[in-house]
Design a protein around this motif. Sequence first.
Motif, PDB file in Angstrom:
ATOM      1  N   HIS A  77      42.027  89.468  56.025  1.00 39.26           N
ATOM      2  CA  HIS A  77      42.629  89.521  57.375  1.00 39.26           C
ATOM      3  C   HIS A  77      44.029  88.905  57.393  1.00 39.26           C
ATOM      4  CE1 HIS A  77      38.981  90.430  59.925  1.00 39.26           C
ATOM      5  NE2 HIS A  77      38.419  90.198  58.750  1.00 39.26           N
ATOM      6  N   ASN A  78      44.659  88.988  58.587  1.00 35.94           N
ATOM      7  CA  ASN A  78      45.870  88.210  58.874  1.00 35.94           C
ATOM      8  C   ASN A  78      45.629  87.326  60.084  1.00 35.94           C
ATOM      9  OD1 ASN A  78      47.050  90.758  57.465  1.00 35.94           O
ATOM     10  ND2 ASN A  78      48.733  89.282  57.456  1.00 35.94           N
ATOM     11  N   ARG A 127      44.594  95.601  67.016  1.00 32.80           N
ATOM     12  CA  ARG A 127      43.446  94.959  66.402  1.00 32.80           C
ATOM     13  C   ARG A 127      42.208  95.865  66.398  1.00 32.80           C
ATOM     14  NH1 ARG A 127      41.563  89.593  65.744  1.00 32.80           N
ATOM     15  NH2 ARG A 127      39.345  89.316  66.139  1.00 32.80           N
ATOM     16  N   GLU A 138      46.518  93.863  60.928  1.00 33.68           N
ATOM     17  CA  GLU A 138      46.412  92.801  59.911  1.00 33.68           C
ATOM     18  C   GLU A 138      46.480  93.441  58.524  1.00 33.68           C
ATOM     19  OE1 GLU A 138      43.074  90.236  60.830  1.00 33.68           O
ATOM     20  OE2 GLU A 138      43.545  90.259  62.964  1.00 33.68           O
ATOM     21  N   HIS A 147      40.935  94.845  61.206  1.00 34.73           N
ATOM     22  CA  HIS A 147      41.811  94.702  62.377  1.00 34.73           C
ATOM     23  C   HIS A 147      43.114  95.425  62.036  1.00 34.73           C
ATOM     24  CE1 HIS A 147      39.315  90.923  63.384  1.00 34.73           C
ATOM     25  NE2 HIS A 147      38.885  91.959  64.075  1.00 34.73           N
TER      26      HIS A 147
HETATM   27 ZN   LIG Z   1      41.289  89.787  61.679  1.00 33.62          ZN
END
Ligand SMILES: [Zn+2]
Length: 419
Positions: free
Chosen positions: A166-167, A127, A79, A76
């Motif tokens: 991820h974030n 994203r 992120e 993403h």
């Molecule tokens: Zn993510």
Amino acid sequence: MAAQSPAELDEIWEKEHVSKILPSNVRHRDLKAYIEGLKKTGVKVAEVGRSFSQREIYQAEFGKGPLKVFLWSQMHGDEPTATSSLIDLFTILQKNRDKEWVKRIESAMTIRAVPMLNPDGSEVYMRRNMQGLDINRDAIDLKSPEAQLLKKLRDEWSPHIGFNLHNQGALTTAGPTAKQAAISFLVVYGDAEKTMNDGHERNRRLASAMVQSIESYIPGHIGRYGDEFTATAFGDNFSAWGTPVILIETGALYGRPEMFLVKLNFIAIGTALKALADGSEKGFDPARYELLPNNSSGRLMNVIFRNASILNKAKPNEVTTADIGANTERRRAEFLSPTVIRRIGSLTGIAGLEEYDASSFYAVGRFQPLTSGSFAEILFYKKDREVDWSVADLEKAVPPDAIFSLGKWIRGEGVVPKK
Ligand SMILES: [Zn+2]
């Protein structure tokens, strides 16, 4: 046994990390510079594919042992934290090959990592990829070149363990509390029935090791990510295909810079690798992971003004007293982040990262009436002032006591008291 403690990983990161750009500001050209740096230190890096817009996607490799560890970040585009952590990880491993703990990692495992799987999304800080696809919902359809590449890298190598980096939102909380989940973990199942297997159990112990390594830095701020099975997501499918995955989601921590969370990712991942290499992972109690509070949402906002007297210049006689809650949108650090009013009403039970007691003030929209969805551009006037609300340029003609704009006080900071 030469244990590499979190404190030692902390110290080595402080001395030797090469990620000098705030992660949210890193563009593909910055990643390329980081990759050149890795190559110079002797890390094996190859271009393994291209994004939809033909940006290079790289894979770094370290070690020559039989255990195959695979990590990927930033599928993403907005992120970014772990991309910087991975660059630091490979740099520091390569530069410390003479150390006992690194030798052990090098001989026990081969580590491969793809930092920034979605360079197109990263370039514009969104994203999805340039086709508008969420790569993490494309594990089965494989319509995006990035998903095709990720699947190919897994299938050709069959790693024993995967780390999906991820974030998560800054307002995610650890359990039903007002504590931000600065980092959340999930040991990902390979099916909806939550079938246990050896790899899954090992990953629970590893997650416990990672939790233990960072919890003294962020007590109460570690959560467990939701474990609903997502049939089209990569973590779930990697686990189903034979590469059990640990998901790490970096959130935010009020008052702490992005780089602090880069370091915590480095410490957690470094701890996991070390525990795999020396076998100490077998000694960790999975309960430490299992007892993490579940991620929660809806309990926290960026800023709340309590009990403001909300006044619309057009109808100054209709004043309503209410709380104003506003949230800040996710942007690169180098850009101003708009703060938008999301709730007006009673916000009892919801906490603000910042809270102000506005009970002695009129709150007036700076450019437009204050409504849910409008920017939190607010003029504050003490309620005992006599103000002619009908004047043409209110802000100039009758200077307010305080002005809140773009998420901060640009006039009269401290006038509206903090709660
Ligand atoms: Zn993510």
